[in-house]
Design a protein around this motif. Structure first.
Motif, mmCIF file in Angstrom:
data_model
loop_
_atom_site.group_PDB
_atom_site.id
_atom_site.type_symbol
_atom_site.label_atom_id
_atom_site.label_comp_id
_atom_site.label_asym_id
_atom_site.label_seq_id
_atom_site.Cartn_x
_atom_site.Cartn_y
_atom_site.Cartn_z
ATOM 1 N N TYR A 1 0.811 -1.252 0.024
ATOM 2 C CA TYR A 1 0.011 0.006 0.020
ATOM 3 C C TYR A 1 1.031 1.380 -0.048
ATOM 4 O O TYR A 1 0.460 2.184 -0.774
ATOM 5 C CB TYR A 1 -0.995 0.084 1.157
ATOM 6 C CG TYR A 1 -1.958 1.187 1.349
ATOM 7 C CD1 TYR A 1 -2.999 1.010 0.461
ATOM 8 C CD2 TYR A 1 -1.749 2.111 1.930
ATOM 9 C CE1 TYR A 1 -3.981 1.966 0.442
ATOM 10 C CE2 TYR A 1 -2.702 3.112 2.006
ATOM 11 C CZ TYR A 1 -3.794 3.387 1.347
ATOM 12 O OH TYR A 1 -4.760 4.156 1.402
ATOM 13 N N SER A 2 1.789 1.230 0.819
ATOM 14 C CA SER A 2 2.809 2.435 0.860
ATOM 15 C C SER A 2 3.571 2.475 -0.358
ATOM 16 O O SER A 2 3.716 3.641 -0.859
ATOM 17 C CB SER A 2 3.887 2.260 2.063
ATOM 18 O OG SER A 2 4.846 3.188 2.103
ATOM 19 N N ALA A 3 3.948 1.355 -0.749
ATOM 20 C CA ALA A 3 4.790 1.542 -2.361
ATOM 21 C C ALA A 3 3.810 2.212 -3.406
ATOM 22 O O ALA A 3 4.341 2.710 -4.219
ATOM 23 C CB ALA A 3 5.106 -0.129 -2.922
ATOM 24 N N GLU A 4 2.608 1.460 -3.515
ATOM 25 C CA GLU A 4 1.628 2.133 -4.521
ATOM 26 C C GLU A 4 1.492 3.589 -4.115
ATOM 27 O O GLU A 4 1.275 4.430 -5.323
ATOM 28 C CB GLU A 4 0.578 1.378 -4.503
ATOM 29 C CG GLU A 4 0.448 -0.154 -4.974
ATOM 30 C CD GLU A 4 0.763 -0.195 -6.454
ATOM 31 O OE1 GLU A 4 1.122 0.512 -7.084
ATOM 32 O OE2 GLU A 4 0.854 -1.562 -6.752
ATOM 33 N N GLU A 5 1.151 3.987 -3.172
ATOM 34 C CA GLU A 5 1.051 5.573 -2.791
ATOM 35 C C GLU A 5 2.535 6.153 -3.138
ATOM 36 O O GLU A 5 2.091 7.269 -3.982
ATOM 37 C CB GLU A 5 0.883 5.817 -1.347
ATOM 38 C CG GLU A 5 -0.410 5.094 -0.790
ATOM 39 C CD GLU A 5 -1.667 6.043 -1.363
ATOM 40 O OE1 GLU A 5 -1.450 7.543 -1.330
ATOM 41 O OE2 GLU A 5 -2.904 5.698 -1.745
ATOM 42 N N LEU A 6 3.454 5.784 -2.740
ATOM 43 C CA LEU A 6 4.667 6.504 -3.390
ATOM 44 C C LEU A 6 4.905 6.130 -4.999
ATOM 45 O O LEU A 6 5.283 7.226 -5.608
ATOM 46 C CB LEU A 6 5.797 5.622 -2.583
ATOM 47 C CG LEU A 6 6.016 5.853 -1.359
ATOM 48 C CD1 LEU A 6 6.980 5.038 -0.638
ATOM 49 C CD2 LEU A 6 6.621 7.294 -1.079
ATOM 50 N N GLY A 7 4.412 5.171 -5.291
ATOM 51 C CA GLY A 7 4.534 4.974 -6.888
ATOM 52 C C GLY A 7 3.679 6.053 -7.699
ATOM 53 O O GLY A 7 4.244 6.408 -8.577
ATOM 54 N N LEU A 8 2.516 6.262 -7.231
ATOM 55 C CA LEU A 8 1.412 7.172 -7.697
ATOM 56 C C LEU A 8 2.355 8.559 -7.775
ATOM 57 O O LEU A 8 2.210 9.505 -8.796
ATOM 58 C CB LEU A 8 0.370 7.473 -6.865
ATOM 59 C CG LEU A 8 -0.711 6.516 -7.275
ATOM 60 C CD1 LEU A 8 -2.118 6.494 -6.234
ATOM 61 C CD2 LEU A 8 -1.246 6.794 -8.790
ATOM 62 N N LYS B 1 -1.336 6.128 -18.374
ATOM 63 C CA LYS B 1 -2.403 4.979 -18.235
ATOM 64 C C LYS B 1 -1.993 4.151 -16.990
ATOM 65 O O LYS B 1 -3.042 3.497 -16.145
ATOM 66 C CB LYS B 1 -2.240 4.031 -19.328
ATOM 67 C CG LYS B 1 -3.016 2.678 -19.261
ATOM 68 C CD LYS B 1 -2.905 2.029 -20.449
ATOM 69 C CE LYS B 1 -3.733 0.792 -20.550
ATOM 70 N NZ LYS B 1 -2.970 -0.376 -20.331
ATOM 71 N N HIS B 2 -0.708 4.041 -16.579
ATOM 72 C CA HIS B 2 -0.300 3.207 -15.381
ATOM 73 C C HIS B 2 -0.814 3.783 -14.089
ATOM 74 O O HIS B 2 -1.094 3.244 -13.076
ATOM 75 C CB HIS B 2 0.986 2.561 -15.229
ATOM 76 C CG HIS B 2 1.161 1.750 -14.440
ATOM 77 N ND1 HIS B 2 0.528 0.549 -14.393
ATOM 78 C CD2 HIS B 2 2.076 1.676 -13.038
ATOM 79 C CE1 HIS B 2 1.052 -0.265 -13.271
ATOM 80 N NE2 HIS B 2 1.821 0.566 -12.433
ATOM 81 N N GLY B 3 -0.750 5.039 -14.047
ATOM 82 C CA GLY B 3 -1.402 5.965 -13.073
ATOM 83 C C GLY B 3 -2.782 5.758 -12.762
ATOM 84 O O GLY B 3 -3.064 5.490 -11.561
ATOM 85 N N VAL B 4 -3.654 5.616 -13.711
ATOM 86 C CA VAL B 4 -4.944 5.217 -13.468
ATOM 87 C C VAL B 4 -5.184 3.822 -12.999
ATOM 88 O O VAL B 4 -5.879 3.673 -12.104
ATOM 89 C CB VAL B 4 -5.830 5.327 -14.933
ATOM 90 C CG1 VAL B 4 -7.101 4.782 -14.732
ATOM 91 C CG2 VAL B 4 -5.839 6.776 -15.356
ATOM 92 N N GLN C 1 -5.375 -0.018 -8.211
ATOM 93 C CA GLN C 1 -4.536 -1.247 -7.439
ATOM 94 C C GLN C 1 -4.813 -0.579 -5.935
ATOM 95 O O GLN C 1 -4.678 -1.476 -5.114
ATOM 96 C CB GLN C 1 -3.304 -1.259 -7.941
ATOM 97 C CG GLN C 1 -3.069 -1.715 -9.250
ATOM 98 C CD GLN C 1 -1.788 -1.552 -9.872
ATOM 99 O OE1 GLN C 1 -0.858 -1.040 -9.436
ATOM 100 N NE2 GLN C 1 -1.602 -2.036 -11.182
ATOM 101 N N VAL C 2 -4.575 0.600 -5.597
ATOM 102 C CA VAL C 2 -4.561 1.290 -4.268
ATOM 103 C C VAL C 2 -6.049 0.714 -3.715
ATOM 104 O O VAL C 2 -6.189 0.302 -2.753
ATOM 105 C CB VAL C 2 -4.250 2.816 -4.257
ATOM 106 C CG1 VAL C 2 -4.813 3.276 -2.919
ATOM 107 C CG2 VAL C 2 -2.889 2.779 -4.324
ATOM 108 N N ALA C 3 -7.167 0.761 -4.550
ATOM 109 C CA ALA C 3 -8.464 0.551 -4.108
ATOM 110 C C ALA C 3 -8.531 -0.727 -3.666
ATOM 111 O O ALA C 3 -9.222 -1.110 -2.747
ATOM 112 C CB ALA C 3 -9.399 1.001 -5.091
#
Length: 165
Positions: free
Chosen positions: A19-26, A47-50, A55-57
């Motif tokens: 979850y932290s990685a995806e938030e940082l990834g955004l 596209k990957h940002g969307v 993925q976060v959800a």
């Protein structure tokens, strides 16, 4: 959670770190989009940002299923990958070489995420958490597709343009 005594404890920790990685990834993807010059690469990042928001959800859904909350701990692996990319962006380079560097940074992030999601899928399956496993597998498949798209962009466009200089 200070102790990891069970496989579930380890899975909880890993989900929180993903979850932290995806938030940082955004945040990192936003920086990549701001700095990239190749239009197709920018579109792939956007596209990957969307996808990453979905993925976060999914991770939030899994945390709800498992009755856990996000951790305040930051994923040091993703933070390190982003720090390395930021250092490279500060170096003098041509737009073509910068694009190649941004693509490589994005793939490093994807490879880390693929490893995390692959491990988490197996753990959830081993623990009989079929709904969580399916949600994680969806994300794993998206991460693999993104990596394939980035590889093709590298081979057909981005690295070729950087190489010519």
């Amino acid at each position: 959670m200070n102790q990891l005594r069970t496989m579930r404890d380890l899975l909880v920790h890993d989900i929180q770190m993903m979850y932290s990685a995806e938030e940082l990834g955004l945040e990192g993807l936003a920086t990549l989009v701001e700095n990239v010059s190749d239009a197709r690469l920018r579109a792939a990042f956007e596209k990957h940002g969307v996808e990453t928001k979905r993925q976060v959800a999914r991770l939030e859904q899994i945390m709800e299923l498992m009755e856990i909350k996000p951790s305040r701990e930051v994923c040091s692996a993703m933070k390190g990958l982003l720090t390395d990319a930021e250092k490279l962006m500060r170096k003098e380079s041509t737009p073509q070489v910068l694009d190649a560097m941004l693509l490589a940074a994005a793939q490093k992030m994807e490879h880390y995420e693929i490893a995390c999601y692959g491990t988490a899928v197996q753990m959830t399956e081993d623990l009989g958490m079929t709904q969580a496993a399916e949600l994680l597998r969806q994300t794993l498949d998206e991460e693999k597709r993104t990596d394939e798209i980035l590889t093709e962009l590298a081979k057909q466009r981005v690295n070729v343009k950087a190489e010519v200089l």
